[in-house]
Design a protein around this motif. Structure first.
Motif, mmCIF file in Angstrom:
data_model
loop_
_atom_site.group_PDB
_atom_site.id
_atom_site.type_symbol
_atom_site.label_atom_id
_atom_site.label_comp_id
_atom_site.label_asym_id
_atom_site.label_seq_id
_atom_site.Cartn_x
_atom_site.Cartn_y
_atom_site.Cartn_z
ATOM 1 N N ARG A 229 0.805 -1.218 0.000
ATOM 2 C CA ARG A 229 0.000 0.000 0.000
ATOM 3 C C ARG A 229 0.844 1.278 0.000
ATOM 4 N N THR A 230 1.818 1.364 0.894
ATOM 5 C CA THR A 230 2.605 2.592 1.006
ATOM 6 C C THR A 230 3.329 2.898 -0.300
ATOM 7 N N ASP A 231 3.959 1.875 -0.888
ATOM 8 C CA ASP A 231 4.676 2.079 -2.150
ATOM 9 C C ASP A 231 3.716 2.399 -3.286
ATOM 10 N N PHE A 232 2.573 1.705 -3.271
ATOM 11 C CA PHE A 232 1.580 1.961 -4.316
ATOM 12 C C PHE A 232 1.074 3.395 -4.257
ATOM 13 N N LEU A 233 0.714 3.866 -3.063
ATOM 14 C CA LEU A 233 0.137 5.201 -2.940
ATOM 15 C C LEU A 233 1.131 6.290 -3.351
ATOM 16 N N ALA A 234 2.410 6.059 -3.104
ATOM 17 C CA ALA A 234 3.412 7.034 -3.530
ATOM 18 C C ALA A 234 3.434 7.148 -5.053
ATOM 19 N N ARG A 235 3.388 6.013 -5.741
ATOM 20 C CA ARG A 235 3.350 6.027 -7.209
ATOM 21 C C ARG A 235 2.011 6.554 -7.712
ATOM 22 N N TRP A 236 0.948 6.150 -7.060
ATOM 23 C CA TRP A 236 -0.412 6.548 -7.432
ATOM 24 C C TRP A 236 -0.567 8.061 -7.401
ATOM 25 N N GLU A 237 -0.108 8.666 -6.313
ATOM 26 C CA GLU A 237 -0.257 10.113 -6.158
ATOM 27 C C GLU A 237 0.427 10.867 -7.293
ATOM 28 N N GLN A 238 1.620 10.441 -7.655
ATOM 29 C CA GLN A 238 2.349 11.121 -8.727
ATOM 30 C C GLN A 238 1.700 10.885 -10.087
ATOM 31 N N ALA A 239 1.292 9.635 -10.344
ATOM 32 C CA ALA A 239 0.707 9.311 -11.645
ATOM 33 C C ALA A 239 -0.632 10.014 -11.846
ATOM 34 N N CYS A 240 -1.410 10.176 -10.773
ATOM 35 C CA CYS A 240 -2.715 10.830 -10.886
ATOM 36 C C CYS A 240 -2.585 12.313 -11.197
ATOM 37 N N LYS A 241 -1.444 12.898 -10.875
ATOM 38 C CA LYS A 241 -1.230 14.324 -11.121
ATOM 39 C C LYS A 241 -0.825 14.613 -12.561
ATOM 40 N N HIS A 242 -0.390 13.589 -13.286
ATOM 41 C CA HIS A 242 0.148 13.800 -14.626
ATOM 42 C C HIS A 242 -0.763 13.174 -15.679
ATOM 43 N N SER A 243 -1.196 13.960 -16.613
ATOM 44 C CA SER A 243 -2.022 13.439 -17.692
ATOM 45 C C SER A 243 -1.142 12.686 -18.690
ATOM 46 N N PRO A 244 -1.669 11.614 -19.267
ATOM 47 C CA PRO A 244 -0.915 10.908 -20.308
ATOM 48 C C PRO A 244 -0.811 11.758 -21.563
ATOM 49 N N ALA A 245 0.021 11.308 -22.493
ATOM 50 C CA ALA A 245 0.191 12.050 -23.744
ATOM 51 C C ALA A 245 -1.144 12.219 -24.453
ATOM 52 N N SER A 246 -1.968 11.187 -24.411
ATOM 53 C CA SER A 246 -3.324 11.266 -24.967
ATOM 54 C C SER A 246 -4.215 10.353 -24.148
ATOM 55 N N GLY A 247 -5.277 10.894 -23.582
ATOM 56 C CA GLY A 247 -6.143 10.115 -22.704
ATOM 57 C C GLY A 247 -6.869 9.002 -23.438
ATOM 58 N N LEU A 248 -7.541 8.155 -22.661
ATOM 59 C CA LEU A 248 -8.263 7.040 -23.269
ATOM 60 C C LEU A 248 -9.309 7.519 -24.261
ATOM 61 N N LEU A 249 -9.908 8.666 -23.978
ATOM 62 C CA LEU A 249 -10.963 9.134 -24.864
ATOM 63 C C LEU A 249 -10.414 9.724 -26.163
ATOM 64 N N TYR A 250 -9.092 9.752 -26.281
ATOM 65 C CA TYR A 250 -8.499 10.108 -27.570
ATOM 66 C C TYR A 250 -8.952 9.103 -28.636
ATOM 67 N N SER A 251 -9.147 7.867 -28.213
ATOM 68 C CA SER A 251 -9.627 6.829 -29.137
ATOM 69 C C SER A 251 -11.080 6.474 -28.847
ATOM 70 N N PHE A 252 -11.812 7.391 -28.239
ATOM 71 C CA PHE A 252 -13.192 7.166 -27.841
ATOM 72 C C PHE A 252 -14.039 6.703 -29.017
ATOM 73 N N ASP A 253 -14.640 5.539 -28.850
ATOM 74 C CA ASP A 253 -15.530 4.938 -29.841
ATOM 75 C C ASP A 253 -14.850 4.661 -31.180
ATOM 76 N N GLN A 254 -13.524 4.652 -31.199
ATOM 77 C CA GLN A 254 -12.785 4.272 -32.397
ATOM 78 C C GLN A 254 -12.216 2.867 -32.188
#
Length: 267
Positions: A229-254
């Motif tokens: 949990r502790t290691d996961f939450l540290a990674r989780w917090e950082q990853a949630c703050k950063h948007s990916p290059a293109s979100g999942l909805l970039y390919s929405f319904d494609q």
């Protein structure tokens, strides 16, 4: 004992002092079926399911003691999938992966597939519908996106496998999935759906995939590793703050070729 959790507790100060360090408790319960509360729980690292006690349905958020995390350098292709790829099976079956905000087909398939063991009961499904409805309000949902993942074959006509999940920033989390084992083409298609989705997530710049409980063999077979949990939450917090290059909805319904997405791991 399972403690009750309230919306006002899902804030940084309370979580960091009372909930995250508490390794005795992981499950909590609530009868607050509110879309904002649900999203706040997700953003805090909880994965919420349901339980029924004395004919009452309860939301059961869990802040897990450990999580199954799939890092892209650990993705593993099984011998069966490699054989399918070698003979061009996914191309022959015309298999495609699609990300959609229309969650109804996948919710129905999950219910049909899991039967009485399905925790995604109607109050939960209705909650997810309201979460989708609020998804356009980014002041509310921030970077949260609830999506359905569909693997269809035969030019998109047959829904064989899929799942529901959500993305926050640059991390994706699975909720529940299904495989229609009655379908003639279903053999190994559950693994294909996972590998194709992993390929899509990687291509779109996601940092990792949160698969929830680390105890299921198919997650280990895919390459997921348990993270405390502790290691996961540290990674989780950082990853949630950063948007990916293109979100999942970039390919929405494609629809995207499942062969090409799985092939991504062979190059």
């Amino acid at each position: 004992m399972i403690n009750q959790i309230f919306p006002q507790q899902v804030v940084e100060d309370y979580l960091s002092i009372y909930i995250y360090p508490d390794m005795v408790h992981d499950y909590y319960w609530s009868q607050t079926w509110d879309a904002k509360f649900y999203v706040d729980l997700c953003c805090a690292g909880f994965i919420s399911v349901t339980t029924i006690q004395d004919r009452e349905t309860y939301l059961l958020p869990q802040i897990q003691r450990s999580y199954a995390v799939l890092d892209w350098n650990n993705v593993h292709l099984s011998k069966n999938v490699l054989k399918i790829m070698a003979r061009g099976g996914l191309l022959a079956m015309d298999c495609e992966l699609k990300i959609t905000k229309n969650i109804e087909a996948v919710m129905a398939a999950i219910s049909d597939s899991h039967g009485d063991a399905n925790w995604m009961v109607e109050p939960y499904r209705d909650l997810l519908r309201r979460v989708v409805d609020l998804g356009a309000d980014k002041t509310f949902a921030k970077s949260f996106e609830l999506v359905a993942v569909e693997l269809r074959c035969k030019a998109g006509s047959d829904l064989i496998a899929g799942e529901l999940g959500y993305s926050i920033g640059s991390v994706y989390t699975s909720l529940s999935g299904f495989l229609d084992k009655r379908h003639l083409l279903s053999k190994h298609m559950g693994t294909v759906q996972l590998l194709a989705l992993a390929g899509l997530l990687h291509q779109h710049g996601f940092q990792f995939w949160n698969l929830g409980h680390p105890h299921m063999q198919y997650k280990r077979d895919l390459g997921a590793k348990p993270l405390p949990r502790t290691d996961f939450l540290a990674r989780w917090e950082q990853a949630c703050k950063h948007s990916p290059a293109s979100g999942l909805l970039y390919s929405f319904d494609q629809s995207v070729s499942a062969h090409r997405l799985v092939e991504h791991w062979m190059t």
